[in-house]
Design a protein around this motif. Structure first.
Motif, short mmCIF file in Angstrom:
data_model
loop_
_atom_site.label_atom_id
_atom_site.label_comp_id
_atom_site.label_asym_id
_atom_site.label_seq_id
_atom_site.Cartn_x
_atom_site.Cartn_y
_atom_site.Cartn_z
N UNK A 1 13.28 3.80 10.86
CA UNK A 1 12.96 3.05 9.64
C UNK A 1 11.80 2.09 9.86
N UNK A 2 11.80 1.42 11.02
CA UNK A 2 10.69 0.51 11.29
C UNK A 2 9.37 1.26 11.43
N UNK A 3 9.43 2.51 11.93
CA UNK A 3 8.20 3.30 12.03
C UNK A 3 7.66 3.63 10.65
N UNK A 4 8.54 3.95 9.71
CA UNK A 4 8.08 4.20 8.33
C UNK A 4 7.50 2.92 7.73
N UNK B 1 -2.88 0.72 14.57
CA UNK B 1 -4.05 -0.11 14.27
C UNK B 1 -3.69 -1.33 13.43
N UNK B 2 -2.89 -2.19 14.01
CA UNK B 2 -2.42 -3.39 13.32
C UNK B 2 -2.09 -4.45 14.38
N UNK B 3 -2.31 -5.70 14.06
CA UNK B 3 -1.95 -6.78 15.00
C UNK B 3 -0.44 -6.99 14.96
N UNK B 4 0.17 -7.10 16.13
CA UNK B 4 1.62 -7.24 16.20
C UNK B 4 2.01 -8.49 16.97
N UNK B 5 3.12 -9.08 16.57
CA UNK B 5 3.68 -10.23 17.28
C UNK B 5 5.19 -10.08 17.37
N UNK B 6 5.71 -10.02 18.58
CA UNK B 6 7.16 -10.01 18.78
C UNK B 6 7.61 -11.42 19.13
N UNK C 1 4.16 -2.71 -0.18
CA UNK C 1 3.48 -3.59 0.77
C UNK C 1 2.12 -4.08 0.26
N UNK C 2 1.65 -3.53 -0.84
CA UNK C 2 0.31 -3.85 -1.32
C UNK C 2 0.14 -5.37 -1.50
N UNK C 3 -0.96 -5.89 -0.99
CA UNK C 3 -1.27 -7.30 -1.16
C UNK C 3 -0.64 -8.22 -0.14
N UNK C 4 0.12 -7.67 0.79
CA UNK C 4 0.76 -8.51 1.79
C UNK C 4 -0.19 -8.94 2.90
N UNK C 5 0.09 -10.06 3.51
CA UNK C 5 -0.71 -10.53 4.65
C UNK C 5 0.00 -10.30 5.98
N UNK D 1 3.63 2.35 6.55
CA UNK D 1 3.33 1.84 5.22
C UNK D 1 2.44 0.61 5.30
N UNK D 2 2.73 -0.27 6.26
CA UNK D 2 1.92 -1.48 6.41
C UNK D 2 0.47 -1.12 6.75
N UNK D 3 0.30 -0.15 7.64
CA UNK D 3 -1.05 0.28 8.01
C UNK D 3 -1.76 0.91 6.82
N UNK D 4 -1.05 1.76 6.09
CA UNK D 4 -1.64 2.42 4.92
C UNK D 4 -2.03 1.42 3.84
N UNK D 5 -1.25 0.34 3.72
CA UNK D 5 -1.52 -0.68 2.70
C UNK D 5 -2.57 -1.68 3.14
N UNK D 6 -3.03 -1.56 4.39
CA UNK D 6 -4.06 -2.46 4.88
C UNK D 6 -3.58 -3.84 5.25
#
Length: 304
Positions: free
Chosen positions: A95-98, A145-150, A75-79, A102-107
């Motif tokens: 799986x989505x939780x993992x 701690x991430x912005x989400x959009x469904x 996920x590194x470098x993703x927006x 990962x997305x949170x850890x990668x910033x």
């Protein structure tokens, strides 16, 4: 003097589920809109869409979806992370939780989950197994701690020509239970994918975006089928929603198929939800990306 060679870098979208039908379409539209796609695929995947993704310009990253550290590196470098994963609890929740961790850890600042459905926020627990799982993951996503959009799109219009046995072409009838004048939301998979791509590249999206390529009643579908085929269609009402609910219970008891994502009773649950009117979406966010041309039900039925 301004250095015109330093142009802004395109947004990089981390896409999970890109080898599925919806995910593949999302990848294509992200690339068409100028984004970069990093498609996460299972290690050693033999899915023919992997080579197709490479051909259209996506970067393929093979990962072990059970390894959060590996997902974090991918996920590194993703927006934005977009999930188009399909499955049951082991996928939609675990799986989505993992992937979320990962997305949170990668910033990564934003996450779009694999919701793509009627408005399950308006439905009670227990009315639809697959939507219960999405609601459960949504609660976890809200706490992250991430912005989400469904993105909620109603039913995929494409299902009217096959998996959702509503338009009965052989006997020229439109099947329903309950009220033939209940408005329902329909959006093609292609239009949903295009909208998702636009949302993935848009850093200002809210928690929910609700779309419908067409809002239609059973009578509207009846007219669309008649216009699409040039033959007169009628309606077929076996009973009310209570009768459909009983049919769902019987079908689930006799043929549970609990390890399948879309057993017959699951489709019946979805139709019951729609015909009840409870998940009807309002207001709609169709105008957010004005370049999208919405496909009508009649067009889908005519092209079957």
């Amino acid at each position: 003097m301004t250095d015109i060679t330093k142009l802004p870098e395109p947004a990089t979208i981390i896409l999970a589920g890109a080898t599925g039908e919806l995910g593949f379409l999302i990848a294509g539209f992200i690339l068409k809109r100028g984004g970069v796609v990093k498609a996460l695929v299972r290690q050693g995947s033999s899915n023919p869409r992997v080579s197709e993704l490479r051909r259209i310009g996506a970067e393929i990253i093979e990962v072990d979806f059970a390894d959060v550290d590996e997902l974090t590196r991918a996920c590194a470098g993703g927006t934005c992370v977009v999930s188009a994963l399909s499955g049951l609890r082991d996928v939609i929740v675990d799986m989505q939780m993992r992937l979320l961790n990962a997305a949170v850890a990668a910033g990564i600042p934003r996450f779009i989950p694999s919701d793509f459905s009627i408005d399950f926020t308006k439905l009670p627990d227990g009315s639809n197994r697959n939507l219960d799982l999405r609601r459960e993951f949504g609660r976890m996503l809200n706490d992250a701690p991430i912005a989400a959009t469904s993105i909620l799109n109603g039913m995929f219009t494409d299902l009217l020509t096959g998996q959702a046995p509503v338009v009965l072409f052989k006997i020229k009838r439109v099947l329903y239970w309950g009220n033939a004048d209940q408005p329902m939301d329909f959006t093609t998979m292609r239009d949903t994918a295009d909208y998702t791509a636009a949302a993935a590249l848009d850093p200002t999206t809210p928690r929910y975006l609700r779309i419908a390529g067409e809002v239609a009643t059973i009578r509207d579908i009846q007219r669309a089928a008649s216009e699409a085929t040039g033959e007169k269609f009628g309606t077929l009402r076996p009973g009310g929603l209570g009768f459909l609910g009983t049919m769902i219970k019987i079908t689930r008891t006799l043929s549970p198929q609990n390890d399948e994502v879309f057993p017959p009773w699951q489709g019946m649950q979805y139709l019951h939800n729609m015909l009840s009117g409870k998940p009807k979406m309002s207001p709609l966010d169709n105008d957010r990306y004005p370049d999208i041309r919405w496909t009508r039900i009649r067009e889908v039925l005519a092209a079957r």
